[in-house]
Design a protein around this motif. Structure first.
Motif, PDB file in Angstrom:
ATOM      1  N   PHE A   1      28.221  11.044 -17.591  1.00 13.12           N
ATOM      2  CA  PHE A   1      29.231  11.923 -18.170  1.00 13.12           C
ATOM      3  C   PHE A   1      30.378  12.166 -17.188  1.00 13.12           C
ATOM      4  N   GLY A   2      30.057  12.264 -15.901  1.00  7.99           N
ATOM      5  CA  GLY A   2      31.105  12.398 -14.896  1.00  7.99           C
ATOM      6  C   GLY A   2      31.946  11.142 -14.794  1.00  7.99           C
ATOM      7  N   ALA A   3      31.305   9.966 -14.880  1.00  5.16           N
ATOM      8  CA  ALA A   3      32.052   8.708 -14.841  1.00  5.16           C
ATOM      9  C   ALA A   3      32.965   8.580 -16.052  1.00  5.16           C
TER      10      ALA A   3
ATOM     11  N   SER B   1      34.241  19.494 -21.147  1.00  2.00           N
ATOM     12  CA  SER B   1      33.809  19.014 -19.833  1.00  2.00           C
ATOM     13  C   SER B   1      32.583  18.123 -19.958  1.00  2.00           C
ATOM     14  N   SER B   2      32.281  17.418 -18.885  1.00  2.00           N
ATOM     15  CA  SER B   2      31.128  16.517 -18.892  1.00  2.00           C
ATOM     16  C   SER B   2      29.821  17.277 -19.063  1.00  2.00           C
ATOM     17  N   GLY B   3      29.707  18.467 -18.438  1.00  2.00           N
ATOM     18  CA  GLY B   3      28.487  19.254 -18.562  1.00  2.00           C
ATOM     19  C   GLY B   3      28.259  19.731 -19.980  1.00  2.00           C
ATOM     20  N   VAL B   4      29.313  20.202 -20.644  1.00  2.00           N
ATOM     21  CA  VAL B   4      29.196  20.639 -22.033  1.00  2.00           C
ATOM     22  C   VAL B   4      28.816  19.471 -22.927  1.00  2.00           C
ATOM     23  N   ALA B   5      29.417  18.305 -22.697  1.00  2.45           N
ATOM     24  CA  ALA B   5      29.094  17.122 -23.502  1.00  2.45           C
ATOM     25  C   ALA B   5      27.615  16.766 -23.388  1.00  2.45           C
ATOM     26  N   ALA B   6      27.091  16.779 -22.179  1.00  2.00           N
ATOM     27  CA  ALA B   6      25.674  16.442 -21.973  1.00  2.00           C
ATOM     28  C   ALA B   6      24.764  17.452 -22.658  1.00  2.00           C
TER      29      ALA B   6
END
Length: 341
Positions: free
Chosen positions: A21-23, A93-98
Motif C-alpha cells: 500500500f505504501g508502494a 491514505s495507504s493505512g486506511v486502504a489496507a
C-alpha cells in the motif's frame, strides 16, 4: 502455525502485502491509477510466466471450466479488485486502504449464501457483517467531511466485494489447471483488462509515461511486481497448503498494521482514533464470522479439545478415536480410557 518456517512465511507475507500500500502511494504521485495497476500486473505476469516455464507446468486450458475460472479470476479477483483498489487509494491514505480491504473475509460468507447452493450463514456471522460495515462507515466519516474520504472508502469497499464475489464464483468451477498457471492467466487477463480501461479513460494517458516513470515510481513498480505480487503469492500458496485457509486469513489483519506503520514512518500519514475504532469493529466482525474456525485453532493451545501428545502415546494395540485412547488390555492400566484433554 507451529514451525519457525511457517511463522517466518506469515510475517513475510504480512510485510509484503502491507508494504504494498505504501508502494502504491509512491507510484500514484506520478502515474494515473488504472495504468499504474496495469503496469504492476504486467511485471507480475512476466514473473509468473517465467515460473511456469521453469517448472514445466501444464498451462493450456483444456475445458470450459478452465476458461470460466480464468475469466472470473482475471476479470474480478485481479482486474476488478486492483483497478478499484488503486482508484480508491487516490482518495485515502495507504493505512486506511489496507484497513477497508480487511473487510473481505467478512463479506464473503453472505455472498456465498447468495451465490452458492446449500450454503448457510449463522447468527454470529450476521452480527459480524454488521460490525464490519459499521467499521467501514466509521472510517469513511473519519475524515470529518463527506468528500474524497467517502468516495475512496466506497471504491475500496467495491474492491473488497469484487474480490469476494470472484472468490465465491470460482468455488463453483472445477478447473483442471494447477494454481500457478491459473494465477498466470489471471494476471495476464487482468493486465489486458486494465490497459483497455486506462486507454478508454480520458483522465489517463500513456503519452507522458516516460516522464512519469521516475526513479521512485520505477522502484515502486518493481517492488510491487517482484515482492508484493510474485513473492507474496508464493508465500501465500505455501502457507495455504501447510496451515489452511482459516489460520491464513489472519494475514488480512496483520498487513493493515504493517501498512499503517509504514505510512506513518515513511510517508508521514496519520491514523485518526476513528480509523482505529473502525478497524477494531472490522476485527471484531471477523472474529464473529470465523468463530468456529478460530475456536478449532485456539482451543488445543489453551488446553481444550483433542491434542496429539496423548494420542501419540497410545501403544500399537490401542485404538485412538477423536483424540481418546481406548486401551485394548484394560489390565495394563487402572482405567480403561485415557482422554487427550
Amino acid at each position: 502455525m507451529t514451525s519457525q518456517r511457517d511463522v517466518f512465511l506469515f510475517v513475510a507475507l504480512a510485510v509484503a502485502w502491507g508494504t504494498a500500500f505504501g508502494a502504491v502511494e509512491v507510484g500514484l504521485e506520478t502515474l494515473p491509477p488504472i495504468l499504474f495497476a496495469a503496469l504492476r500486473l504486467d511485471g507480475a505476469t512476466l514473473l509468473f510466466v517465467a515460473a511456469v516455464a521453469a517448472i514445466g507446468a501444464e498451462w493450456r486450458p483444456r475445458t470450459r471450466a478452465d476458461w470460466v475460472t480464468i475469466a472470473v479470476s482475471g476479470g474480478l479477483i485481479v482486474g476488478g479488485h486492483y483497478g478499484l483498489m488503486f482508484l480508491g487509494q487516490t482518495y485515502v491514505s495507504s493505512g486506511v486502504a489496507a484497513i477497508v480491504l480487511s473487510l473481505t473475509p467478512i463479506v464473503t460468507p453472505p455472498l456465498a449464501l447468495a451465490l452458492l447452493p446449500r450454503e448457510r450463514i449463522r447468527a454470529p456471522a450476521v452480527v459480524g457483517l454488521g460490525l464490519g460495515l459499521a467499521g467501514v462507515v466509521a472510517i469513511a466519516l473519519s475524515g470529518g467531511s463527506l468528500g474524497g474520504q467517502v468516495v475512496g472508502v466506497g471504491l475500496l469497499l467495491g474492491s473488497s466485494l469484487v474480490f469476494a464475489i470472484g472468490s465465491v464464483l470460482t468455488e463453483r468451477t472445477h478447473s483442471t489447471l494447477s494454481l500457478l498457471p491459473l494465477q498466470t492467466w489471471a494476471m495476464g487477463i487482468g493486465a489486458v483488462m486494465l490497459h483497455a480501461l486506462s486507454f478508454a479513460r480520458p483522465a489517463e494517458s500513456a503519452a507522458g509515461l516516460r516522464a512519469a516513470l521516475t526513479v521512485e515510481t520505477t522502484a515502486a513498480l518493481a517492488y510491487l511486481a517482484v515482492v508484493s505480487t510474485a513473492g507474496g503469492f508464493l508465500a501465500y500458496f505455501v502457507l495455504l497448503e501447510r496451515v489452511g485457509a482459516s489460520e491464513l486469513s489472519l494475514v488480512n489483519y496483520a498487513s493493515p498494521v504493517v501498512a499503517a506503520l509504514v505510512g506513518w514512518a515513511l510517508l508521514g500519514e496519520t491514523i485518526t482514533p476513528a480509523t482505529i475504532g473502525g478497524f477494531a469493529l472490522i476485527l471484531a466482525g471477523f472474529v464473529l464470522c470465523k468463530i468456529d474456525a478460530l475456536w478449532r485453532l485456539g482451543a488445543p493451545v489453551v488446553g481444550y479439545g483433542p491434542t496429539r501428545p496423548a494420542a501419540a502415546a497410545a501403544r500399537a494395540d490401542d485404538v485412538v478415536v477423536d483424540g481418546n485412547v481406548y486401551v485394548a488390555n484394560a489390565d495394563r492400566y487402572a482405567g480403561s480410557v485415557q482422554s487427550a484433554d
